[in-house]
Design an enzyme around this catalytic site. Structure first.
Site, PDB file in Angstrom:
ATOM      1  CE  LYS A 192      -4.034  -0.221   1.087  1.00  0.00           C
ATOM      2  NZ  LYS A 192      -5.264  -0.141   0.255  1.00  0.00           N
ATOM      3  CG  ASP A 242      -6.025   3.778  -4.011  1.00  0.00           C
ATOM      4  OD1 ASP A 242      -7.130   3.274  -3.717  1.00  0.00           O
ATOM      5  OD2 ASP A 242      -5.478   4.658  -3.329  1.00  0.00           O
TER       6      ASP A 242
END
Length: 304
Positions: A192, A242
C-alpha cells in the site's frame, strides 16, 4: 451453576455431524463456528433468561419460523440452526426450506424450529444476530454482482471485517456471489501507499518482498500510470489501481494488455459499479461489503 452452564449440561456441546459437514463444505471450521456460538450465548446469558423462563412453562412446545421481512440473499442459516441445537439439544425438529446464497422474497420462511418455547425465545436473538448480519453481507454482495453483470469484472472483499467475524463475513461474501481477497496479512503481500513511502518506491517494495518471501503472492497498489508502467516492466502480475476514474482505468487496462490482473479500489459505489466494471479491470475492491453492510430484516415468529 449459571445459565449457560445449565444449558450446556442439557444440550449439545458439539457440532452435529451433518452441520459440521455442511460448515466444512462452506469453507468454515466447525469448531471455530461452535466457539463463536458459545461466546455469543455466554455474552447473552450471564444468568437466567428471566423473562422467558418465568413466563413460559418448561414443557410448553411450539414451532418458530424465521421469516424474511424484505427481499434479499440469505447466509448463516446453519449458524442459526447451531444456536438452537446448542441451547435446546438435538431433540428438536429443524427445517430449512432455503439454502445459503438463495435469493428470497419478503414473507418467505427461511428456517423453522420446533422445541420448548422458553428455549426458542432464549436462543432467538443470538440466532438472528448471526443470520441477519451474514444475510446482510450476502445481500450487499449480491447487489454488486447484479450491477456488474455483463462487464466481466467481479466484486472482491477486503480485510475490513468485524474482529473475530472474518471467516463468517468472507463466507457471506461468497454466498452472495463475490470473491474473497486475502484472508490475513500472511496469505499474501499487499503493498500500500505507506509501504511505498517506507521502502522508497513501488519497485523497491516489490523487490524487498520477493527477496524475503519468494513464493508469497504479491499485489502492489499504484495511484498513477507511471507507477503501473514501472511494475509491468519488472513482471508484477497483480496490481491494485487506487482512486482512478473510469477513463484512467481504461488507459491502465490498455497499457497492461493482459500482463497482470487489475483491481480497482477507492470509494467505489454501487451506483458507479457498472461504469467501473466496464473499463476492463478484473476486480472491484469493495470494503463496504463487510464494514457497512446493513443487516437483512429477518424476524422469528411463533406460529399461532
Amino acid at each position: 451453576m449459571n445459565a449457560i452452564d445449565h444449558i450446556v449440561a442439557l444440550a449439545c456441546d458439539d457440532v452435529p455431524a451433518g452441520l459440521a459437514h455442511e460448515l466444512g463444505e462452506a469453507g468454515l471450521d466447525a469448531r471455530e463456528v461452535h466457539a463463536a456460538v458459545v461466546a455469543a450465548l455466554t455474552e447473552d446469558l450471564p444468568g437466567d433468561d428471566v423473562t422467558s423462563w418465568a413466563t413460559i412453562p418448561a414443557d410448553q412446545v411450539e414451532t418458530a419460523d424465521f421469516v424474511a421481512r424484505e427481499d434479499g440473499t440469505v447466509a448463516g442459516l446453519a449458524l442459526g440452526e447451531l444456536v438452537f441445537r446448542y441451547v435446546m439439544g438435538n431433540d428438536i425438529t429443524v427445517e430449512r426450506p432455503v439454502k445459503d446464497g438463495a435469493r428470497v422474497s419478503k414473507g418467505d420462511v427461511l428456517l423453522s424450529v420446533t422445541g420448548p418455547t422458553a428455549l426458542l425465545l432464549t436462543a432467538e436473538r443470538t440466532a438472528l444476530n448471526f443470520t441477519c448480519h451474514l444475510s446482510g453481507v450476502a445481500s450487499a454482495t449480491a447487489a454488486w454482482v447484479r450491477a456488474l453483470e455483463g462487464t466481466g469484472a467481479r466484486v472482491r472483499d477486503t480485510r475490513k471485517t468485524i474482529p473475530g467475524w472474518r471467516d463468517l463475513e468472507k463466507y457471506a461474501v461468497r454466498a452472495g456471489g463475490g470473491v474473497n481477497h486475502r484472508h490475513s496479512l500472511s496469505d499474501m503481500a499487499l503493498v500500500k501507499d505507506n509501504h511505498v513511502v517506507a521502502a522508497g518506491g513501488v519497485v523497491e517494495a516489490y523487490h524487498l518482498i520477493r527477496a524475503r518471501y519468494p513464493k508469497v503472492p504479491v499485489q502492489v497498489e499504484v495511484d498513477s500510470l507511471d507507477q503501473l508502467r514501472q511494475l509491468l516492466e519488472i513482471g508484477v502480475d497483480q496490481i491494485l489501481l487506487d482512486n482512478m476514474d473510469p477513463a484512467t482505468l481504461r488507459e491502465a487496462v490498455a497499457l497492461t494488455a493482459g500482463r497482470a490482473t487489475l483491481e480497482s479500489s477507492g470509494g467505489l459505489t454501487l451506483e458507479d459499479a457498472a461504469a467501473y466494471g466496464a473499463t476492463g479491470v478484473d476486480f472491484l475492491a469493495v470494503g463496504a461489503l463487510t464494514h457497512s453492510a446493513r443487516v437483512m430484516d429477518i424476524a422469528m415468529d411463533l406460529r399461532p
